[in-house]
Design an enzyme around this catalytic site. Structure first.
Site, short mmCIF file in Angstrom:
data_model
loop_
_atom_site.label_atom_id
_atom_site.label_comp_id
_atom_site.label_asym_id
_atom_site.label_seq_id
_atom_site.Cartn_x
_atom_site.Cartn_y
_atom_site.Cartn_z
N ARG A 91 -14.30 -154.10 -37.10
CA ARG A 91 -13.72 -155.21 -37.94
C ARG A 91 -14.57 -156.35 -37.52
O ARG A 91 -13.77 -156.98 -36.57
CB ARG A 91 -12.17 -155.11 -37.85
N SER A 133 -4.34 -152.34 -46.87
CA SER A 133 -3.15 -153.23 -46.28
C SER A 133 -2.22 -153.66 -47.25
O SER A 133 -2.78 -154.14 -48.28
CB SER A 133 -3.76 -154.36 -45.61
N LYS A 142 -5.79 -162.49 -35.91
CA LYS A 142 -6.18 -162.49 -37.53
C LYS A 142 -6.05 -164.03 -37.78
O LYS A 142 -5.04 -164.33 -37.81
CB LYS A 142 -5.45 -161.62 -38.54
#
Ligand code: TZP
Ligand code: MG
Length: 220
Positions: free
Chosen positions: A45, A116, A145
């Site tokens: 990611r 998600s 995040k």
């Protein structure tokens, strides 16, 4: 062939997510330690401030994929479908801001697809469109995040399980060896973490503790 739900549940147990900006040392060293500690699935990611782009991003992705392949840990790419296809990754993970799951499913064939979700409606829609697992969070507060929503606890996981939904589910957001059991008790099949491993003094030990927490009997 699509991944079976049973295999997916096993893969989700200790799901490590990482980008180069999530660690203080060489990401490959951190991932090697996480593998030694027992992670079951890996997601690349590469996003947020300071994230690699272009050739550098591809180069790191290839190196991580090779390491994962050596240890038979499936390698998932976040968001970047083109990169996943170019590398022949094992799967992709997308959010609600990305292309619809059905479009991504069409592009990736039988590769693993994670989505998600934040609401019951999103969960059912993702399954309908071909998700192999759902990522639900943030369960606990997280600063990893940059655009994370507020911590939502385990309410949605519990609600979906009460509906009788058996789809593989992984919790995310602020999960540590100390609170992982709470996520499992709510009905998750596993936990996904970034900093609990990537910033741990010992990624090996932290991964081992997560593995133990996920496999321990529920309290009560
Ligand atoms: N999605 C929801 S919370 C989160 C993502 C990618 C970040 C999780 O990071 P950490 O460090 O495990 O809280
Ligand atoms: Mg996304």
């Amino acid at each position: 062939m699509r991944v079976t739900a049973a295999r997916m549940r096993e893969l989700l147990k200790v799901y490590f997510i990482l980008g180069s900006n999530n660690c203080r040392k060489n990401p490959l060293e951190v991932i090697a330690e996480a593998i030694e500690g027992g992670i079951t699935l890996f997601q690349y990611r590469e996003k947020g401030s300071g994230a690699l782009v272009g050739e550098e991003k591809v180069k790191l992705a290839r190196a991580i994929q090779e390491l994962c392949q050596q240890h038979r840990i499936p390698f998932i790419v976040n968001d970047d479908i083109e990169l996943a296809l170019a590398l022949n990754a094992d799967g992709v993970h997308i959010g609600q801001e990305d292309a619809p799951a059905a479009v991504v499913r069409e592009k990736i064939g039988d590769k693993i697809l994670g989505v998600s979700v934040h609401t019951r409606e999103q969960a059912y829609e993702a399954i309908r469109q071909g998700a192999d697992y759902l990522g639900i969070g943030p369960i606990f507060a997280t600063t990893t995040k940059e655009d994370a929503k507020e911590a939502a606890g385990t309410t949605l996981i519990k609600a979906l399980r009460e509906d009788g939904l058996t789809v593989p589910i992984v919790g995310i957001g602020g999960i540590t060896p100390d609170n992982a059991r709470v996520v499992m008790a709510a009905g998750a099949d596993g936990v996904s973490v970034i900093t609990a491993i990537s910033l741990a003094d010992s990624p090996v030990q932290s991964t081992r503790k997560l593995y133990q927490a996920v496999h321990s009997q529920p309290e009560g």
